[in-house]
Design an enzyme around this catalytic site. Structure first.
Site, short mmCIF file in Angstrom:
data_model
loop_
_atom_site.label_atom_id
_atom_site.label_comp_id
_atom_site.label_asym_id
_atom_site.label_seq_id
_atom_site.Cartn_x
_atom_site.Cartn_y
_atom_site.Cartn_z
N LYS A 97 -2.18 -1.54 -3.65
CA LYS A 97 -3.03 -0.35 -3.61
C LYS A 97 -2.16 0.90 -3.68
CE LYS A 97 -6.43 1.99 -0.63
NZ LYS A 97 -7.13 1.96 0.66
N LYS A 130 0.85 -1.18 0.00
CA LYS A 130 0.00 0.00 0.00
C LYS A 130 0.89 1.23 0.00
CE LYS A 130 -3.74 2.30 2.55
NZ LYS A 130 -4.63 2.23 3.73
#
Length: 321
Positions: free
Chosen positions: A246, A194
């Protein structure tokens, strides 16, 4: 000429027959925001078409998602009150845990009900963990909060815990807590790679974030590809059942690397900024909205994502049907 690749592009039927990558509704997950105290859906200005749901409108959205045949929903809570340690995150009567029980009751047999396991929505400073006396995110103290959250979310009916906080050791800590509490069958989705991205901007409005500063001490540097691979390997080693990259759009190389090496499913999150850009361009007539949505999700699948979290999940599934 011997090679005439255009032969396989000549008609819609031929193009469909030789298509290498497809998107199926079951591979889509819908992120859903639920706002405490709301009596009707509250529009999110930076994400046209997306709302903060009331509990009543949540039920309707869940039914629509199930009827469209998507794979699951990821729930985010928007509480009325916040504090330094995110107390609401572990309160069984808080909005996220109440919404989880609603979702499990309404569509638990048709969709995988997933919950965001992170403190940022519940802390008054907006960080994903608790702070030490110097104002830094305390990794190990945060893990204690995550352990508590995991047990409460699983007891509320969550069928997949989405660990999005990017604390070192979070997967191992949550796995241990779940197993000790008897939730050995509750799987973990590790937001393993992420990145500290500019494309989260609209999400901050969606969850009414209190963040001052940034999250660069725990989210990944956008420049680093190998570091993303390392984080994915660590989450797998700690027991993650699924790993996540992400955002999706700017990190398709990281996603492809993970898909090529991971022994567990690899998902990707098409984040709020990706959604907002396409919606804004389409609203100005600069791009064909439907084609752009389809192409963007197809590109994420082509890079290797086994499933995609996208705010278009229900609508896209209806198109695909």
């Amino acid at each position: 000429m011997i090679d005439r690749p255009r032969r396989l592009r000549a008609t819609p039927a031929m193009r469909r027959l030789v298509s290498e990558t497809r998107v199926h509704p079951a591979e889509l997950v819908l992120p859903v925001f639920v706002r405490e105290g709301a009596t009707e859906p509250v529009p999110i200005s930076s994400m046209p078409g997306v709302v903060q749901h009331s509990l009543d409108s949540l039920r309707a959205a869940l039914v629509a998602a199930a009827e469209a045949g998507i794979g699951g929903v990821m729930l985010f809570g928007v509480p009325e009150h916040k504090d330094a340690i995110g107390s609401g995150a572990t309160d069984p009567s808080s909005i996220l845990n109440v919404a989880t029980r609603v979702a499990a009751e309404e569509v638990g047999g048709a969709l995988v009900v997933q919950t965001d396991l992170c403190l940022d929505e519940f802390t008054d400073h907006g960080h994903c963990g608790v702070l030490d006396p110097l104002g830094r995110v305390d990794n190990d103290a945060t893990l204690d909060r995550y352990r508590e959250m995991a047990v409460v979310q699983a007891a509320s009916g969550s069928q997949l815990l989405g660990l999005s906080g990017m604390m070192d050791g979070q997967v191992a800590a949550v796995r241990e807590a779940l197993d000790d509490a008897g939730f050995t069958d509750t799987p973990i989705l590790g937001y393993a790679a992420k990145y500290a991205s500019a494309f989260y901007g609209p999400f901050r409005e969606a969850v009414q974030s209190s963040l001052v500063g940034d999250r660069r001490t725990y989210q990944l540097d956008p420049a680093n590809r190998r570091e993303g691979a390392r984080e994915i390997d660590l989450d797998v080693a700690e027991g993650a059942d699924i790993v996540m990259v992400k955002p999706a759009m700017s990190y398709l190389d990281v996603l492809a690397d993970a898909a090529a090496s991971s022994p567990v499913p690899v998902w990707a999150y098409q984040v709020s900024g990706e959604y907002a850009m396409i919606e804004a361009a389409a609203a100005h007539g600069w791009i064909d909205r439907r084609r752009a949505v389809l192409e963007s999700v197809l590109g994420i699948r082509r890079a290797g994502a086994d499933a995609v979290l996208t705010y278009w999940a229900t609508e896209l599934a209806e198109w695909l049907r």
